[in-house]
Design a protein around this motif. Sequence first.
Motif, PDB file in Angstrom:
ATOM      1  N   VAL A   4       0.842  -1.212   0.000  1.00 28.29           N
ATOM      2  CA  VAL A   4       0.000   0.000   0.000  1.00 28.29           C
ATOM      3  C   VAL A   4       0.866   1.245   0.000  1.00 28.29           C
ATOM      4  N   THR A   5       1.946   1.228   0.790  1.00 27.83           N
ATOM      5  CA  THR A   5       2.839   2.385   0.844  1.00 27.83           C
ATOM      6  C   THR A   5       3.479   2.641  -0.514  1.00 27.83           C
ATOM      7  N   VAL A   6       3.935   1.578  -1.174  1.00 27.28           N
ATOM      8  CA  VAL A   6       4.547   1.724  -2.501  1.00 27.28           C
ATOM      9  C   VAL A   6       3.530   2.261  -3.507  1.00 27.28           C
ATOM     10  N   PHE A   7       2.304   1.729  -3.409  1.00 28.25           N
ATOM     11  CA  PHE A   7       1.253   2.165  -4.345  1.00 28.25           C
ATOM     12  C   PHE A   7       0.938   3.646  -4.173  1.00 28.25           C
ATOM     13  N   LEU A   8       0.804   4.087  -2.919  1.00 31.29           N
ATOM     14  CA  LEU A   8       0.479   5.492  -2.682  1.00 31.29           C
ATOM     15  C   LEU A   8       1.604   6.413  -3.121  1.00 31.29           C
ATOM     16  N   SER A   9       2.857   5.940  -2.972  1.00 27.77           N
ATOM     17  CA  SER A   9       3.992   6.795  -3.352  1.00 27.77           C
ATOM     18  C   SER A   9       4.075   6.992  -4.855  1.00 27.77           C
ATOM     19  N   THR A  10       3.469   6.092  -5.626  1.00 28.03           N
ATOM     20  CA  THR A  10       3.519   6.227  -7.093  1.00 28.03           C
ATOM     21  C   THR A  10       2.392   7.080  -7.645  1.00 28.03           C
ATOM     22  N   LEU A  11       1.388   7.408  -6.806  1.00 27.16           N
ATOM     23  CA  LEU A  11       0.258   8.191  -7.304  1.00 27.16           C
ATOM     24  C   LEU A  11       0.660   9.637  -7.485  1.00 27.16           C
ATOM     25  N   THR A  12       0.169  10.223  -8.550  1.00 26.88           N
ATOM     26  CA  THR A  12       0.490  11.624  -8.877  1.00 26.88           C
ATOM     27  C   THR A  12      -0.650  12.536  -8.462  1.00 26.88           C
ATOM     28  N   PRO A  13      -0.383  13.862  -8.415  1.00 31.93           N
ATOM     29  CA  PRO A  13      -1.470  14.809  -8.103  1.00 31.93           C
ATOM     30  C   PRO A  13      -2.632  14.718  -9.085  1.00 31.93           C
ATOM     31  N   LYS A  14      -2.342  14.347 -10.346  1.00 35.50           N
ATOM     32  CA  LYS A  14      -3.430  14.245 -11.313  1.00 35.50           C
ATOM     33  C   LYS A  14      -4.443  13.172 -10.908  1.00 35.50           C
ATOM     34  N   PHE A  15      -3.940  12.077 -10.298  1.00 38.60           N
ATOM     35  CA  PHE A  15      -4.850  11.012  -9.868  1.00 38.60           C
ATOM     36  C   PHE A  15      -5.791  11.517  -8.776  1.00 38.60           C
ATOM     37  N   TYR A  16      -5.230  12.226  -7.784  1.00 42.91           N
ATOM     38  CA  TYR A  16      -6.067  12.738  -6.707  1.00 42.91           C
ATOM     39  C   TYR A  16      -7.069  13.759  -7.225  1.00 42.91           C
ATOM     40  N   PHE A  17      -6.664  14.572  -8.156  1.00 38.23           N
ATOM     41  CA  PHE A  17      -7.569  15.564  -8.734  1.00 38.23           C
ATOM     42  C   PHE A  17      -8.713  14.871  -9.482  1.00 38.23           C
ATOM     43  N   ALA A  18      -8.362  13.851 -10.287  1.00 36.20           N
ATOM     44  CA  ALA A  18      -9.397  13.122 -11.026  1.00 36.20           C
ATOM     45  C   ALA A  18     -10.340  12.392 -10.072  1.00 36.20           C
TER      46      ALA A  18
END
Length: 477
Positions: A4-18
């Motif tokens: 989960v930590t690795v997955f969250l670290s790869t997410l970009t701001p664009k993902f959170y915005f979408a």
Amino acid sequence: LLTVTVFLSTLTPKFYFALTVTSSFISGLIFVFEWWHFRKYGTSFIEQVSVSHLRPLIGGAENSPPPPAAFSAGDNDTSRQNMPECKVWRNPLNLFRGAEYSRYMWVTGKEPLTYYDMNLSAQDHQNFFTCDTDALRPSDTVMQKAWRERNPQARIKAAYQALELNNDCATAYVLLAEEEATTIVDAEKYFKQALKAGEMIYRRSQNCHSQSPQHEAQLRRDTNVLVYVKRRLAMCARKLGRIREAVKMMRDLMKEFPLLSMLNIHENLLEALLELQAYADVQAVLAKYDDISLPKSAAICYTAALLKARAVSERFSPETASKRGLSTAEINAVEAIHRAVEFNPHVPKYLLEMKSLVLPPEHILKRGDSEAVAYAFFHLQHWKRIEGALNLLHCTWEGTFRMIPYPLEKGHLFYPYPSCTETADRELLPTFHEVSVYPQKELPFFIHFTAGLCSFSAMLALLTHQFPELMVILAKA
């Protein structure tokens, strides 16, 4: 946890915005659909589905019993009369000016009656207690002016002037009983003097009423005075605890003057019989006056509902009813409550003490908040006395309230609900009272929830767009 930590670290701001934009859009669609469903059907779709389908599946009990059966079309057609929308009626149980309304003002400093209400009473007094032949009797001439006076002290002074001219002036005693007497005991003394004088004048008018149209008008006036005095004497006896005496006086009055049913003396009788817990006699009165062709009242509709609720309220349980279904008596009680709530939807909040009461006005608007205040002020104690009656009302009221025709143009049991009640009630009720408004239904919880969810997710989307790095850090944290 490492994955989960690795997955969250790869997410970009664009993902959170979408993500936030998508959730905002979905919650917005749900909110729009909920609002549309509420405007059309008067209830929340999510709440309806959860109560009707999901709760039984998970073993929960439904708070609202099934909807009452439809009434016959013939009754529906007969009830749709061409009646005045906002006709104001004299309150059959109005209090005494000096002994009750004035006492409230002395204690609280608030005016319990509006100018509009008192002006209507002044017009009533002129219509009931004056006629064209008053000029022939000096005391009646003085009283004719007294009823037009705006100042209470001027009216009382004029009443004493009339008594100086004629010690048997019944209307002068009536005015003093209503406005000068500061206790019910004093008011009763004045009314007894008015009764003695009124009966003598009434017998005199009966002997010569056929001589001319003027004498007929005088007989009508003297009849009005006599009926008014007897009714108020019965109300004094009721307030002083002599209930059986009050019931007898009311029955005798209704028998002696059967054509004066428009005065609604039967509503005084219903309240007194309920105080005696003479429920069989109450049912007999309802059988005579609860006719579909007559103008209804909250007193009739809710008293009928109370009697039917009394038969089942002590053993009623919403959990048990949801499992085994409603019995015939319970269905009849729910139908009676539905009928009462459709006639006047303002009453339940007062009976359930969800809204504070004020002193009832001297005039009421049928199906309005003023009628609800007047009914609950005198009948709340009768609902409390019957064990479980308020519980049954609480369990069924909101469900039946949702079934009330919406919007205004519809109506099941009665003619459509008048749209002008709010304006008239604001003129009848004091300014410090919050007037109940219908059909302004309260928004369900899920509409507020989806609106808040939509707003919150939209704000998150905006913040993610403006501060992407900071929002990513907050999301990971």
